[in-house]
Design a protein around this motif. Structure first.
Motif, PDB file in Angstrom:
ATOM      1  N   HIS A 129       8.098  70.349   7.419  1.00  0.00           N
ATOM      2  CA  HIS A 129       8.376  71.244   6.129  1.00  0.00           C
ATOM      3  C   HIS A 129       7.600  70.723   4.927  1.00  0.00           C
TER       4      HIS A 129
ATOM      5  N   SER B 227       9.811  64.828   6.323  1.00  0.00           N
ATOM      6  CA  SER B 227      10.388  65.652   7.285  1.00  0.00           C
ATOM      7  C   SER B 227      10.124  64.623   8.685  1.00  0.00           C
TER       8      SER B 227
ATOM      9  N   GLU C 277      14.727  63.479   5.079  1.00  0.00           N
ATOM     10  CA  GLU C 277      14.970  64.968   5.353  1.00  0.00           C
ATOM     11  C   GLU C 277      14.544  65.461   6.774  1.00  0.00           C
TER      12      GLU C 277
END
Length: 238
Positions: free
Chosen positions: A146, A215, A189
């Motif tokens: 992301h 990510s 994340e």
């Protein structure tokens, strides 16, 4: 450029690094880490996993380890963590680095690492009739990368390498982290693995943990941070 000063028991510096990719990608994703480490003076080799079985991926990794001219840091991302756990008993391995990676114990499967931890709804795998899986096209960026641009995420999505899903049910026969010093880069994340799961595996392996805001594709989006941990492993592993 930093000077690599680690001395092994045999009196050799650790100047070799072997990078092992995970599922759905290939070794090209390590380009940023490769360039960063080679600029620091390391000899870096990249394994191309066939993703057909744990045995095949471990064999591919061992072939690269056999080519090293001395002690090496073995690095794995995601599924690659299972591979380095098994392959890391190789005598050329001085230390292990897990990059948002699986780290099963002896007798455990990769799939068992998920048990008891939260689900990750953004990370969806579509499995074909042949048993090979891809990350769902519509969920790819949200679940895997992301923090990349739309263009980069689209390229990663459209160049996926499918994995034989049976690999996740294959038990590890040797957990190298029980005998080799370990480090872990945890992407805070990460939407492919629950954070508690990543912390549990890293702490069980007694790994020195570095947290990075990224990510699951931390190896691609934060190459310097990943390279810093590999550099630390090479300078301190004995």
């Amino acid at each position: 450029m930093t000077e690599n000063v680690t001395i092994t028991k045999a009196g050799q510096k650790v100047t070799n690094v072997v990078l092992v990719h995970g599922a759905f990608t290939d070794g090209a994703g390590w380009r940023g880490v490769y360039e960063n480490l080679t600029a620091r003076g390391y000899k870096v080799s990249i394994v191309q996993n066939p993703l057909t079985s744990l045995e095949d991926d471990v064999a591919a990794t061992r072939r690269v380890l056999d080519q090293q001219d001395g002690p090496s840091i073995l690095v794995g991302h995601s599924w690659g963590g299972t591979v380095i756990t098994e392959a890391g008993v190789h005598p050329n391995v001085a230390g292990l680095v897990y990059v948002s990676a699986l780290a099963p114990d002896t007798g455990e499967t990769a799939a068992e690492q998920y048990e008891g931890f939260a689900e990750t709804p953004d990370f969806v795998i579509d499995v074909g009739d042949d048993g090979y899986g891809y990350i769902n096209r519509h969920k790819f960026k949200a679940g895997f990368a992301h923090d990349t641009s739309d263009a980069d995420a689209a390229f990663l999505r459209d160049s996926q390498v499918p994995i034989n899903m049976a690999v996740f049910a294959t038990p590890v026969t040797n957990a190298a982290w029980r005998n080799k010093p370990s480090w872990a880069v945890i992407a805070t994340e990460d939407r492919a693995f629950d954070q508690a799961m990543l912390q549990h595996m890293a702490k069980r392996a007694n790994a020195a943990i570095t947290e990075v805001a990224a990510s699951h594709a931390v190896f691609l989006t934060q190459p310097e941070a990943v390279a810093d941990t590999i550099d630390e492993a090479a300078r301190t592993a004995a």
